[in-house]
Scaffold this active site. Structure first.
Site, PDB file in Angstrom:
ATOM      1  N   GLY A 175       2.015   3.640  -1.106  1.00  0.00           N
ATOM      2  CA  GLY A 175       2.191   3.373  -2.530  1.00  0.00           C
ATOM      3  C   GLY A 175       2.648   4.622  -3.256  1.00  0.00           C
ATOM      4  CB  SER A 176       2.743   5.414  -6.820  1.00  0.00           C
ATOM      5  OG  SER A 176       1.386   5.246  -7.173  1.00  0.00           O
ATOM      6  CB  THR A 210      -2.026   5.088  -6.293  1.00  0.00           C
ATOM      7  OG1 THR A 210      -1.465   4.493  -7.460  1.00  0.00           O
ATOM      8  CG2 THR A 210      -3.219   4.289  -5.861  1.00  0.00           C
ATOM      9  N   GLY A 211      -1.918   7.783  -4.577  1.00  0.00           N
ATOM     10  CA  GLY A 211      -2.271   8.520  -3.352  1.00  0.00           C
ATOM     11  C   GLY A 211      -3.218   9.676  -3.648  1.00  0.00           C
ATOM     12  CD  GLU A 220       3.372   6.715   6.009  1.00  0.00           C
ATOM     13  OE1 GLU A 220       4.237   7.505   5.571  1.00  0.00           O
ATOM     14  OE2 GLU A 220       3.143   6.566   7.220  1.00  0.00           O
ATOM     15  CB  CYS A 232       9.316   4.583   0.035  1.00  0.00           C
ATOM     16  SG  CYS A 232       9.384   3.983   1.717  1.00  0.00           S
ATOM     17  CD  GLU A 237       9.999   6.638  -5.671  1.00  0.00           C
ATOM     18  OE1 GLU A 237       8.861   6.768  -6.168  1.00  0.00           O
ATOM     19  OE2 GLU A 237      10.181   6.229  -4.522  1.00  0.00           O
TER      20      GLU A 237
HETATM   21  P1  NAD Z   1       0.835   1.741  -6.376  1.00  0.00           P
HETATM   22  O1  NAD Z   1       0.352   3.096  -5.978  1.00  0.00           O
HETATM   23  O2  NAD Z   1       0.785   1.380  -7.799  1.00  0.00           O
HETATM   24  O3  NAD Z   1       0.024   0.596  -5.608  1.00  0.00           O
HETATM   25  C1  NAD Z   1      -0.026   0.523  -4.193  1.00  0.00           C
HETATM   26  C2  NAD Z   1      -1.304  -0.209  -3.780  1.00  0.00           C
HETATM   27  O4  NAD Z   1      -2.454   0.551  -4.179  1.00  0.00           O
HETATM   28  C3  NAD Z   1      -1.495  -1.576  -4.423  1.00  0.00           C
HETATM   29  O5  NAD Z   1      -2.060  -2.442  -3.452  1.00  0.00           O
HETATM   30  C4  NAD Z   1      -2.478  -1.299  -5.549  1.00  0.00           C
HETATM   31  O6  NAD Z   1      -3.230  -2.428  -5.938  1.00  0.00           O
HETATM   32  C5  NAD Z   1      -3.380  -0.251  -4.916  1.00  0.00           C
HETATM   33  N1  NAD Z   1      -4.082   0.639  -5.842  1.00  0.00           N
HETATM   34  C6  NAD Z   1      -3.732   0.968  -7.107  1.00  0.00           C
HETATM   35  N2  NAD Z   1      -4.612   1.852  -7.614  1.00  0.00           N
HETATM   36  C7  NAD Z   1      -5.544   2.081  -6.645  1.00  0.00           C
HETATM   37  C8  NAD Z   1      -6.705   2.926  -6.539  1.00  0.00           C
HETATM   38  N3  NAD Z   1      -7.091   3.718  -7.550  1.00  0.00           N
HETATM   39  N4  NAD Z   1      -7.385   2.922  -5.382  1.00  0.00           N
HETATM   40  C9  NAD Z   1      -6.999   2.167  -4.338  1.00  0.00           C
HETATM   41  N5  NAD Z   1      -5.922   1.345  -4.374  1.00  0.00           N
HETATM   42  C10 NAD Z   1      -5.197   1.311  -5.504  1.00  0.00           C
HETATM   43  O7  NAD Z   1       2.313   1.650  -5.792  1.00  0.00           O
HETATM   44  P2  NAD Z   1       3.360   0.463  -5.956  1.00  0.00           P
HETATM   45  O8  NAD Z   1       3.910   0.509  -7.346  1.00  0.00           O
HETATM   46  O9  NAD Z   1       2.763  -0.791  -5.441  1.00  0.00           O
HETATM   47  O10 NAD Z   1       4.504   0.908  -4.933  1.00  0.00           O
HETATM   48  C11 NAD Z   1       5.611   1.675  -5.279  1.00  0.00           C
HETATM   49  C12 NAD Z   1       5.457   3.100  -4.775  1.00  0.00           C
HETATM   50  O11 NAD Z   1       5.168   3.096  -3.386  1.00  0.00           O
HETATM   51  C13 NAD Z   1       6.733   3.919  -4.913  1.00  0.00           C
HETATM   52  O12 NAD Z   1       6.433   5.216  -5.391  1.00  0.00           O
HETATM   53  C14 NAD Z   1       7.259   4.014  -3.489  1.00  0.00           C
HETATM   54  O13 NAD Z   1       8.068   5.132  -3.240  1.00  0.00           O
HETATM   55  C15 NAD Z   1       5.994   4.026  -2.690  1.00  0.00           C
HETATM   56  N6  NAD Z   1       6.225   3.540  -1.347  1.00  0.00           N
HETATM   57  C16 NAD Z   1       6.085   4.417  -0.303  1.00  0.00           C
HETATM   58  C17 NAD Z   1       6.348   3.995   0.987  1.00  0.00           C
HETATM   59  C18 NAD Z   1       6.195   4.927   2.156  1.00  0.00           C
HETATM   60  O14 NAD Z   1       6.137   4.442   3.278  1.00  0.00           O
HETATM   61  N7  NAD Z   1       6.128   6.230   1.965  1.00  0.00           N
HETATM   62  C19 NAD Z   1       6.747   2.682   1.220  1.00  0.00           C
HETATM   63  C20 NAD Z   1       6.881   1.819   0.144  1.00  0.00           C
HETATM   64  C21 NAD Z   1       6.603   2.260  -1.139  1.00  0.00           C
END
Ligand code: NAD
Length: 479
Positions: A228-229, A232-233, A250, A284, A383
């Site tokens: 994810g983002s 959040t990571g 990731e 991503c 991004e």
């Molecule tokens: P996001 O971080 O908003 O959410 C990702 C997941 O995390 C969702 O399931 C969400 O419900 C959960 N989440 C949100 N807050 C949380 C918390 N505090 N604790 C635990 N879980 C939580 O990301 P998104 O908007 O769904 O995805 C887009 C982002 O993901 C972009 O920045 C993209 O570059 C990245 N991405 C990375 C990869 C990779 O492999 N590196 C692949 C796809 C997307």
């Protein structure tokens, strides 16, 4: 549910799966079809109690699953593919509805799920041995326990199964948590797994904003694998520190693409366009900054504009020749619009598209190319995760490598030249986890996938990604 009831899996009712059973909830939520803004089916909101029950069921299942011989686990993964295959059409239909992506891309994501499971079902977990006169030392890799697998909305199925398959191979049990924007296919994927795996081995919980944190905080979860983002990571890593949970991240990227003067322009332009705009830029590892040698800059940009305009048609999943769907959700749509507004406000040149994102029935945005914005512009620095792409000229190789690396992310990158040796040398100097020469970034299960800098921590897939789901144990036996 019980084994053999495959045909009973329907795609118009959706449940969480806890301890082998469908579980509803007192509260529901809905995804939205981004092409029409229509509400999709009800999905139960998993509660904290559901998290506790799932973790308990996972811990119980782990006792047996972790002792199940790896060959049997691998066979069960293969069997799961056979169940899944029976529903490919429904998975593609549902994926089209929840993401809005063109049918051909949805179909290929559905097919890639099989490739991901089968790749892992053919791997072994390594064991290392060292021997001298007095001792034998064996390092073995043992499963961690309950894994929380948290995934985003851009490739809901593929990114969820990438984690589930590794966990199963390692002998871990897994609780998958899809994005609330795209819960449907992942809930059904895990439902198909119930036909094969014992209760508690593969579970899924969908829900609201507090669900992810509840899973991450739970002391009974041994590892979080998160895609994810970056924002959040960082929160997840902070939370994992409290229990010293294992964590793989990731995250996002800002992938550079360097184009040398010797490229075949006609052949390269379509590749660069697709690598930048596929999935409407919601990838991503999509190309997010294009650096073109100044000697071919104008011709390349003109052809990139023409190709994109004539070939990357935006539309709904089932329209003919559609290459790009809508932005998956309103939150992201508004975020992408900020990049348009900023580019307009600063007077950057729109080589393709314009600053106005027209209101429409769905969250559609036409692919847009910004001609030579400054290095400190928002569109170069961050991004967008949408179909807006900056292009810039370069003349000095050292300078453009420095420009490509001038970011705190490092996920993917591409280098284009007829001189493959030179391309590989440059590739090795790009500070990214996945660098491609003469191709846009196309991750495969056979290659380790990871991000440098803020794009991630650790990595997954390839032949060794499974080790991220294991504890190492070195046993020293003195003779
Ligand atoms: P996001 O971080 O908003 O959410 C990702 C997941 O995390 C969702 O399931 C969400 O419900 C959960 N989440 C949100 N807050 C949380 C918390 N505090 N604790 C635990 N879980 C939580 O990301 P998104 O908007 O769904 O995805 C887009 C982002 O993901 C972009 O920045 C993209 O570059 C990245 N991405 C990375 C990869 C990779 O492999 N590196 C692949 C796809 C997307």
């Amino acid at each position: 549910m019980s084994p053999g009831r495959v045909s009973n899996i329907t795609f118009d009712e959706f449940y969480n799966i806890i301890d082998g059973k469908q579980k509803g909830a007192s509260k529901n939520y809905n995804g939205v079809n981004p092409a029409t803004k229509e509400k999709l089916w009800d999905v139960p909101v998993a509660t904290k109690d559901d998290v506790n029950t799932a973790v308990e069921a996972g811990q119980k299942a782990f006792k047996t699953w972790s002792k199940t011989p790896i060959e049997k686990r691998k066979q069960m993964m293969k069997d799961w593919v056979k169940v899944y295959e029976q529903h490919e059409k429904e998975f593609a239909d549902t994926l089209c509805k929840e993401t809005g992506k063109p049918r051909s891309f949805a179909t290929s994501e559905v097919a890639m799920v099989k490739g991901m499971i089968l790749h892992h079902s053919d791997l072994d977990i390594p064991e290392e041995k060292f021997e001298d006169d007095e001792k034998i030392v064996t390092t073995r890799y043992q499963p961690l326990g309950v894994v929380g697998a948290i995934s985003p909305w851009n490739f809901p199925l593929l990114l969820a199964v990438g984690k589930i398959a590794q966990a199963l191979l390692a002998g871990c049990v897994v609780i998958s948590k899809p994005s609330p924007f795209t819960p449907y296919t992942v809930l059904k994927l895990v439902e198909t797994a119930q036909e094969i795996f014992p209760p508690g081995v593969v579970q899924v919980l969908g829900g609201g904003d507090d669900l992810g944190p509840a899973l991450v905080e739970h002391p009974g979860v041994a590892k979080i694998s998160f895609t994810g983002s970056i924002a959040t990571g960082k929160k997840i890593m902070e939370s994992c520190a409290k229990t010293l949970k294992r964590v793989t991240l990731e995250l996002g990227g800002n992938d550079p693409c360097i184009i040398f003067p010797d490229v075949d322009i006609e052949k390269t332009v379509p590749e660069v366009a697709v690598g930048s705009f596929w999935n409407s830029g919601q990838v991503c590892v999509a190309t997010k900054r294009v650096y073109i040698h100044e000697s071919i800059y104008r011709e390349f940009v003109d052809k990139l504009v023409a190709f994109t305009k004539n070939n990357l048609k935006v539309g709904t999943s089932d329209e003919e020749n559609v290459m790009l769907g809508p932005i998956q959700n309103e939150m992201q749509f508004n975020k992408v619009k900020e990049f348009f507004a900023d580019s307009k406000k600063n007077g950057y040149k729109f080589a393709l598209g314009d600053a106005e994102v027209a209101a429409s029935k769905g969250f559609f945005i036409q692919p847009t190319i910004i001609d030579n914005p400054p290095n400190d512009s928002l569109i170069i620095r961050e991004e967008p995760f949408g179909p807006i792409l900056p292009v810039q000229p370069w003349s000095d190789l050292e300078e453009v490598i420095a420009r490509a690396n001038n970011t705190d992310t490092g996920l993917g990158a591409s280098v284009w030249t007829k001189d493959v040796k030179k391309g590989e040398e440059v590739a090795q100097r790009i500070e990214s986890g996945n660098v491609f020469v003469n191709s846009w970034v196309k991750p495969v299960p056979q290659a380790f996938f990871s991000g440098h800098k803020t794009s991630g921590l650790g990595g997954e897939w390839g032949n060794t990604g499974v080790l991220a789901y294991c504890n190492a144990q070195a046993v020293h036996v003195y003779k």
